[in-house]
Scaffold this active site. Structure first.
Site, PDB file in Angstrom:
ATOM      1  CB  CYS A 105    -157.825  -9.152 -15.019  1.00  0.00           C
ATOM      2  SG  CYS A 105    -159.409  -8.413 -14.608  1.00  0.00           S
ATOM      3  CD  GLU A 131    -154.228 -10.901 -12.928  1.00  0.00           C
ATOM      4  OE1 GLU A 131    -154.489 -12.109 -13.152  1.00  0.00           O
ATOM      5  OE2 GLU A 131    -155.037 -10.097 -12.463  1.00  0.00           O
ATOM      6  NE  ARG A 177    -155.355 -10.183  -9.186  1.00  0.00           N
ATOM      7  CZ  ARG A 177    -156.176  -9.543  -8.355  1.00  0.00           C
ATOM      8  NH1 ARG A 177    -155.760  -9.211  -7.142  1.00  0.00           N
ATOM      9  NH2 ARG A 177    -157.404  -9.249  -8.725  1.00  0.00           N
TER      10      ARG A 177
HETATM   11  N1  EPU Z   1    -164.991  -0.828 -16.085  1.00  0.00           N
HETATM   12  C1  EPU Z   1    -165.371  -0.272 -17.270  1.00  0.00           C
HETATM   13  N2  EPU Z   1    -165.252  -1.018 -18.386  1.00  0.00           N
HETATM   14  C2  EPU Z   1    -164.767  -2.268 -18.385  1.00  0.00           C
HETATM   15  C3  EPU Z   1    -164.369  -2.849 -17.174  1.00  0.00           C
HETATM   16  C4  EPU Z   1    -164.487  -2.105 -16.018  1.00  0.00           C
HETATM   17  O1  EPU Z   1    -165.804   0.882 -17.322  1.00  0.00           O
HETATM   18  O2  EPU Z   1    -164.683  -2.886 -19.468  1.00  0.00           O
HETATM   19  C5  EPU Z   1    -165.166  -0.039 -14.854  1.00  0.00           C
HETATM   20  C6  EPU Z   1    -166.210  -0.649 -13.926  1.00  0.00           C
HETATM   21  O3  EPU Z   1    -167.480  -0.220 -14.271  1.00  0.00           O
HETATM   22  C7  EPU Z   1    -165.759  -0.142 -12.581  1.00  0.00           C
HETATM   23  C8  EPU Z   1    -164.248  -0.049 -12.704  1.00  0.00           C
HETATM   24  O4  EPU Z   1    -163.954  -0.051 -14.115  1.00  0.00           O
HETATM   25  O5  EPU Z   1    -166.252   1.157 -12.362  1.00  0.00           O
HETATM   26  C9  EPU Z   1    -163.535  -1.208 -12.038  1.00  0.00           C
HETATM   27  O6  EPU Z   1    -163.970  -2.437 -12.646  1.00  0.00           O
HETATM   28  P1  EPU Z   1    -164.088  -3.805 -11.829  1.00  0.00           P
HETATM   29  O7  EPU Z   1    -164.901  -3.609 -10.617  1.00  0.00           O
HETATM   30  O8  EPU Z   1    -164.456  -4.854 -12.793  1.00  0.00           O
HETATM   31  O9  EPU Z   1    -162.626  -4.011 -11.275  1.00  0.00           O
HETATM   32  P2  EPU Z   1    -161.274  -4.248 -12.050  1.00  0.00           P
HETATM   33  O10 EPU Z   1    -160.258  -3.354 -11.413  1.00  0.00           O
HETATM   34  O11 EPU Z   1    -161.433  -4.143 -13.528  1.00  0.00           O
HETATM   35  C10 EPU Z   1    -160.387  -6.053 -10.410  1.00  0.00           C
HETATM   36  C11 EPU Z   1    -159.539  -7.271 -10.583  1.00  0.00           C
HETATM   37  C12 EPU Z   1    -160.405  -8.485 -10.889  1.00  0.00           C
HETATM   38  C13 EPU Z   1    -161.417  -8.679  -9.782  1.00  0.00           C
HETATM   39  C14 EPU Z   1    -162.261  -7.399  -9.688  1.00  0.00           C
HETATM   40  C15 EPU Z   1    -163.259  -7.454  -8.556  1.00  0.00           C
HETATM   41  C16 EPU Z   1    -157.362  -6.704 -11.489  1.00  0.00           C
HETATM   42  C17 EPU Z   1    -156.532  -6.583 -12.714  1.00  0.00           C
HETATM   43  N3  EPU Z   1    -158.620  -7.078 -11.677  1.00  0.00           N
HETATM   44  O12 EPU Z   1    -160.953  -5.766 -11.687  1.00  0.00           O
HETATM   45  O13 EPU Z   1    -159.543  -9.617 -10.912  1.00  0.00           O
HETATM   46  O14 EPU Z   1    -162.235  -9.802 -10.043  1.00  0.00           O
HETATM   47  O15 EPU Z   1    -161.389  -6.273  -9.438  1.00  0.00           O
HETATM   48  O16 EPU Z   1    -162.602  -7.378  -7.328  1.00  0.00           O
HETATM   49  O17 EPU Z   1    -156.872  -6.467 -10.381  1.00  0.00           O
HETATM   50  C18 EPU Z   1    -158.252 -11.229 -12.128  1.00  0.00           C
HETATM   51  O18 EPU Z   1    -157.401 -11.099 -11.261  1.00  0.00           O
HETATM   52  O19 EPU Z   1    -158.094 -12.002 -13.092  1.00  0.00           O
HETATM   53  C19 EPU Z   1    -159.464 -10.424 -12.042  1.00  0.00           C
HETATM   54  C20 EPU Z   1    -160.414 -10.502 -12.954  1.00  0.00           C
END
Ligand code: EPU
Length: 346
Positions: free
Chosen positions: A234, A307, A185
């Protein structure tokens, strides 16, 4: 400093901007607000918005602004920026009009920075080119995606970037993608440099398969992230060396739905801050973000890193004596606490 001296400096700067815009042939507008130009729908007035339509004109205009000592910042679709509520005394170079045409040459795809990333993802998938289908739902421009090395669902734009076009001394210059550092990022591009476009090197595959993967990413996104809400995606990066992501950390602290005025922690994904109402404030979103950071630090010992980009208002409250140094934007991160400024980009 006297008011009349300030006034004269602003008048001189404004005259320079009008002259440059006329000479280069770009639109220059006053009276715009970040609340209209960012997806969070917050943020104060902008002295000038300049909207070049071609890479050549964008390169020329920033060179002229730099030479005249006028500070500027580049903005794509504003989907990763939290701009302060006050007045922003710099030029916003809006790149959304710099769309051009996508051109295909075998597995190479040439595109300008203002082009819509979701549109590009669909077009390359239809051409049977794979490598960015995970990015399909990110509501940004190609330039914004390159600037921050956007990623989602297993794809990051930097890994498929063959060359990048940047503005140098008023010209469009192509540099190899391998000369850029593509981090999680963020990238080695520095404030004061302008990204004009890029050429991606993708891989041939059956369009049906690519479109199916894109559809799958979309379904997962719709199920796990707020859509239609006013957010900047995010808000924080996921912490390095942690098996658990920021969204889950904030969720497990019970903060979904926590509100500060017009800003709320999304009940769908806890790493999204959404704003509500006609007159939502950046100040509310920032106060909420800081509350999250403090609690995560206190309860988990983790320092969350922003971010989203934080763009400050009100400083300096007049043009510098000799203009901003070497074209560096005068709008840096916010009317914001100093510890927030310790980010690579700033
Ligand atoms: N989760 C929770 N509660 C929440 C959010 C997530 O329990 O409120 C759990 C989900 O159930 C899952 C785990 O946390 O088991 C990971 O969540 P998710 O798959 O949504 O991935 P993330 O790490 O929260 C990242 C990126 C997103 C991207 C998604 C999908 C970052 C900061 N975020 O989110 O990117 O869309 O993976 O690949 O790296 C962005 O860059 O703005 C962004 C949204």
């Amino acid at each position: 400093m006297t008011d009349s001296k300030d006034k004269t400096r602003f008048e001189q700067r404004d005259a320079a901007i009008e002259r440059i815009a006329a000479e280069v042939g770009v639109s220059a507008q006053r009276g715009r607000r970040f609340a209209e130009l960012t997806s969070l729908r917050v943020g104060g007035s902008i002295d000038w918005v300049i909207s070049p339509e071609t890479e050549e004109r964008a390169a020329a205009v920033v060179h002229e602004l730099d030479t005249a000592g006028v500070g500027w910042r580049a903005l794509g679709s504003g989907s990763n920026v939290l701009a302060g509520d006050g007045d922003h005394h710099y030029v916003v170079l809006s790149l959304k009009e710099m769309k051009g045409e996508v051109t295909f040459a075998g597995e190479l795809v040439k595109v300008s920075a203002g082009y819509s990333l979701p549109r590009l993802c669909i077009e390359v998938a239809r051409q049977g080119l794979s490598g960015i289908e995970g990015l399909g739902g990110i509501p940004g421009t190609v330039g914004g995606a390159l600037w921050m090395n956007a990623g989602a669902f297993g794809h990051e734009i930097g890994t498929v970037t063959d060359t990048v076009r940047v503005a140098r001394e008023g010209r469009v210059v192509e540099i190899p993608g391998s000369s850029v550092k593509w981090y999680y990022r963020h990238t080695s591009f520095e404030e004061g440099s302008l990204l004009l476009g890029g050429t991606l090197r993708l891989q041939r595959e059956d369009p049906e398969k690519i479109l199916a993967r894109m559809e799958d990413a979309k379904t997962r996104r719709l199920a796990t992230q707020p859509h239609g809400a006013r957010s900047a995606g995010c808000f924080f990066k996921n912490p390095p060396a942690q098996s658990i992501g920021t969204g889950k950390i904030i969720d497990e602290m019970g903060m979904k739905g926590t509100r500060r005025g017009s800003a709320v922690v999304s009940p769908i994904h806890a790493n999204f801050i959404v704003t509500e109402g006609e007159n939502a404030l950046a100040e509310d979103a920032l106060a909420l973000a800081e509350e999250i950071r403090e609690r995560v630090k206190r309860e988990q010992g983790i320092d969350l890193e922003y971010e989203v980009e934080l763009w400050r208002a009100d400083e300096p409250d007049q043009p510098e004596e000799s203009g901003s140094p070497s074209g560096q934007p005068v709008g840096g991160p916010a009317d914001l606490p100093a510890d927030l400024l310790e980010k690579e980009k700033y």
